[in-house]
Design a protein around this motif. Structure first.
Motif, short mmCIF file in Angstrom:
data_model
loop_
_atom_site.label_atom_id
_atom_site.label_comp_id
_atom_site.label_asym_id
_atom_site.label_seq_id
_atom_site.Cartn_x
_atom_site.Cartn_y
_atom_site.Cartn_z
N ILE A 66 0.85 -1.20 0.00
CA ILE A 66 0.00 0.00 0.00
C ILE A 66 0.88 1.25 0.00
CG2 ILE A 66 -1.79 1.25 1.25
CD1 ILE A 66 -2.50 -1.42 2.62
N ILE B 76 -5.18 1.14 5.87
CA ILE B 76 -3.94 0.48 6.28
C ILE B 76 -4.16 -0.37 7.53
CG2 ILE B 76 -1.63 0.90 7.25
CD1 ILE B 76 -1.58 3.41 5.39
N LEU C 284 2.18 4.84 0.71
CA LEU C 284 2.06 5.66 1.91
C LEU C 284 2.39 7.11 1.60
CD1 LEU C 284 3.89 3.44 4.58
CD2 LEU C 284 1.43 3.85 4.40
N GLN D 138 -6.87 6.96 4.58
CA GLN D 138 -5.75 6.09 4.19
C GLN D 138 -5.29 5.25 5.36
OE1 GLN D 138 -2.06 8.01 3.01
NE2 GLN D 138 -1.44 6.26 1.76
#
Length: 248
Positions: free
Chosen positions: A184, A221, A186, A217
């Motif tokens: 993912i 996560i 960042l 976000q």
């Protein structure tokens, strides 16, 4: 044998016609199950001690198995956590995580203090998403699954854009990104906050201002980390998802 402990009610269920069985997280003995006789009765002396989120002192008798409450005193009722839907939902998720995600060997005075601080932060009106994401990181750490956020887990690089390899358990740099196509991406802000979550004791949580985009976000996560490493179907989280879906 008689015990006196401080504890937080993390589960409460009916038992018989007028009783309840509560599971409390204690500061000294991990999780303990206690029968609270007459808790469902209108004039019960101990009814409030059997309510979810209550923090109190519990005096109980136990030889083996469940204890039986003999006396108790409320230290903090946390009534506001049972009166406001959003606070109830997030608090329920926090206590269910402790109850379901952690083994006895993962529990101790530190985890007790983190849960107490989490419920206090929710009660005081601190940002619900940030509070629960920080608490999720404490759960991951206690269970042994906290991600390595210090440097790229593949080459040790500390500079440049990073992505989170959920399966790998840490961040990877641009050069190593190909090793985990599902990593993912960042943002700089998200990485800073993840590192803060890893380091910060919940008792020191202040009022943090975070952009909505960064919060979402971080939510993605933390959900990915929790699903991959903890992997539990929790009723409380399903309810949080419903709240998000219908903007409750």
């Amino acid at each position: 044998m008689q015990y006196r402990v401080e504890g937080i009610v993390i589960r409460s269920m009916d038992y018989g016609e007028g009783n309840k069985i509560v599971t409390i997280l204690t500061n000294t003995h991990g999780k303990i199950g206690i029968v609270v006789r007459g808790a469902k009765k209108l004039k019960s002396r101990h009814g409030s001690l059997a309510q979810l989120f209550t923090y109190g002192e519990y005096l109980f008798f136990r030889n083996s198995g469940l204890g039986t409450l003999t006396h108790g005193e409320i230290i903090e009722s946390h009534h506001v956590l049972r009166e406001q839907l959003d606070k109830t939902a997030y608090s329920s998720y926090a206590v269910e995580l402790v109850d379901r995600a952690l083994q006895e060997e993962d529990l101790g005075s530190f985890m007790f203090e983190q849960l107490k601080a989490c419920l206090t932060a929710i009660s005081e009106g601190k940002d619900l998403l940030i509070t629960i994401q920080l608490f999720e990181m404490k759960i991951l750490a206690a269970a042994g699954y906290a991600p390595d956020l210090s440097a790229c887990i593949s080459c040790g690089n500390e500079n440049g854009p990073m992505a989170l390899s959920v399966r790998g358990g840490g961040i990877i740099c641009g050069r190593c990104r190909y090793k985990d196509p599902s990593a993912i991406e960042l943002s700089e802000g998200a990485l800073k906050l993840l590192r803060l979550f890893w380091q910060l004791d919940m008792r020191r949580l202040g009022n943090i201002q975070v952009k909505d985009e960064t919060k979402q976000q971080l939510k993605h996560i933390m959900r990915s980390l929790m699903d991959t490493h903890i992997g539990l179907q929790l009723k409380s989280r399903s309810f949080l998802d419903q709240m998000d879906r219908y903007s409750l």
